[in-house]
Design a protein around this motif. Structure first.
Motif, mmCIF file in Angstrom:
data_model
loop_
_atom_site.group_PDB
_atom_site.id
_atom_site.type_symbol
_atom_site.label_atom_id
_atom_site.label_comp_id
_atom_site.label_asym_id
_atom_site.label_seq_id
_atom_site.Cartn_x
_atom_site.Cartn_y
_atom_site.Cartn_z
ATOM 1 N N LEU A 124 0.780 -1.177 -0.079
ATOM 2 C CA LEU A 124 -0.031 -0.133 0.055
ATOM 3 C C LEU A 124 0.962 1.285 -0.034
ATOM 4 C CD1 LEU A 124 -2.957 -1.070 2.461
ATOM 5 C CD2 LEU A 124 -3.016 -0.737 0.013
ATOM 6 N N ALA A 125 1.857 1.199 1.058
ATOM 7 C CA ALA A 125 2.859 2.443 0.773
ATOM 8 C C ALA A 125 3.341 2.717 -0.695
ATOM 9 C CB ALA A 125 3.965 2.242 1.965
ATOM 10 N N ASP A 126 3.769 1.644 -1.264
ATOM 11 C CA ASP A 126 4.466 1.653 -2.684
ATOM 12 C C ASP A 126 3.414 2.247 -3.542
ATOM 13 O OD1 ASP A 126 6.886 0.649 -1.723
ATOM 14 O OD2 ASP A 126 6.753 -1.131 -2.571
ATOM 15 N N ALA A 127 2.073 1.618 -3.484
ATOM 16 C CA ALA A 127 1.288 1.994 -4.532
ATOM 17 C C ALA A 127 0.739 3.564 -4.206
ATOM 18 C CB ALA A 127 -0.179 1.154 -4.186
ATOM 19 N N LEU A 128 0.692 4.059 -2.813
ATOM 20 C CA LEU A 128 0.430 5.388 -2.743
ATOM 21 C C LEU A 128 1.655 6.451 -2.724
ATOM 22 C CD1 LEU A 128 -2.374 4.666 0.182
ATOM 23 C CD2 LEU A 128 -2.610 5.434 -2.128
ATOM 24 N N GLY A 129 2.878 5.815 -2.594
ATOM 25 C CA GLY A 129 3.873 6.713 -2.660
ATOM 26 C C GLY A 129 3.996 7.389 -1.136
ATOM 27 N N VAL A 130 3.798 6.580 -0.341
ATOM 28 C CA VAL A 130 3.692 7.354 1.129
ATOM 29 C C VAL A 130 4.740 6.346 1.766
ATOM 30 C CG1 VAL A 130 1.504 8.477 0.793
ATOM 31 C CG2 VAL A 130 1.623 6.103 2.048
ATOM 32 N N THR A 131 5.138 6.902 3.061
ATOM 33 C CA THR A 131 6.120 6.223 3.962
ATOM 34 C C THR A 131 5.533 4.943 4.501
ATOM 35 O OG1 THR A 131 7.321 8.268 4.308
ATOM 36 C CG2 THR A 131 7.443 6.553 6.019
ATOM 37 N N TYR A 132 6.155 3.831 4.949
ATOM 38 C CA TYR A 132 5.500 2.704 5.567
ATOM 39 C C TYR A 132 6.219 2.877 6.919
ATOM 40 C CZ TYR A 132 6.350 -2.253 7.154
ATOM 41 O OH TYR A 132 6.211 -3.319 7.773
ATOM 42 N N ILE A 133 5.664 2.589 7.881
ATOM 43 C CA ILE A 133 6.014 2.526 9.336
ATOM 44 C C ILE A 133 5.525 1.604 10.121
ATOM 45 C CG2 ILE A 133 5.613 4.037 11.535
ATOM 46 C CD1 ILE A 133 4.896 6.417 9.868
ATOM 47 N N GLN A 134 6.451 0.740 10.724
ATOM 48 C CA GLN A 134 5.958 -0.455 11.275
ATOM 49 C C GLN A 134 6.228 -0.232 13.041
ATOM 50 O OE1 GLN A 134 9.132 -3.785 11.065
ATOM 51 N NE2 GLN A 134 7.349 -5.061 10.484
ATOM 52 N N LEU A 135 5.279 -0.768 13.312
ATOM 53 C CA LEU A 135 4.641 -0.461 14.809
ATOM 54 C C LEU A 135 5.902 -1.381 15.639
ATOM 55 C CD1 LEU A 135 1.235 -0.122 15.839
ATOM 56 C CD2 LEU A 135 3.091 1.500 16.487
#
Length: 182
Positions: free
Chosen positions: A20-31
């Motif tokens: 999803l982060a790749d598709a939207l071009g946003v940052t991936y954050i892992q809790l």
């Protein structure tokens, strides 16, 4: 867009969150990466909560947050636009959890950079701290908690998407890619 991907351990939260982060071009954050320290030591809430708030604020243009941590809900969901709940069946999640655990034991990959934390045979199959035991003990209560959240008036501002099959998950990713392209 700001999305929190939730679901039982082993449901595929990290894989979907990255997609999803790749598709939207946003940052991936892992809790988990924000929470876990070396030697499987968790971060106390008085440090963990500010770390989470800072991570979300640093990426105000959008993010995909991977993880449950029920006690962080008020922080995460205050800023989120969408909650994606991976609600696959028990046996699918158990199979995925077992496969992931075995793969990590064999590869000895470090789970969160800088922590040195790796899964081991002993920890996975002979410990009360096993991720498999965690999944077995929490699968049902996670489902009950998220069903209740879907009905909770405090979260009406959120779009909650419940995915019960991988085909639905693929369709969501495809629709968000299409959304991003427009």
């Amino acid at each position: 867009m700001k999305i929190n991907v939730v679901g039982s351990s082993g449901s595929g939260k990290s894989t979907l969150s990255r997609a999803l982060a790749d598709a939207l071009g946003v940052t991936y954050i892992q809790l988990d990466q924000l929470f876990w320290r070396a030697n499987w030591q968790g971060t106390p809430d008085e440090e963990f909560f500010p770390k989470l708030e800072a991570a979300l604020a640093d990426h105000s243009e959008g993010w995909v947050l991977d993880g449950n941590f029920n006690r962080t809900r008020e922080i995460k969901w205050r800023e989120a636009d969408m909650i994606v709940w991976l609600d696959y069946g028990f046996w699918r999640i158990f199979r995925q959890s077992l496969h992931r655990a075995i793969s990590r034991i064999i590869s000895q990959e470090e789970l969160w950079p800088g922590t040195g934390n790796r899964e081991s045979f002993r920890q996975t199959f002979m410990s009360r701290d096993s991720i498999l035991v965690w999944m077995l003990m929490n699968w049902r209560s996670n489902r009950q908690r998220y069903v209740a959240s879907m009905l909770d008036a405090r979260y009406r501002h959120l779009r909650i998407v419940r995915l019960t099959h991988p085909k639905e998950t693929e369709a969501l990713v495809a629709s968000l890619v299409q959304y991003q392209d427009h």
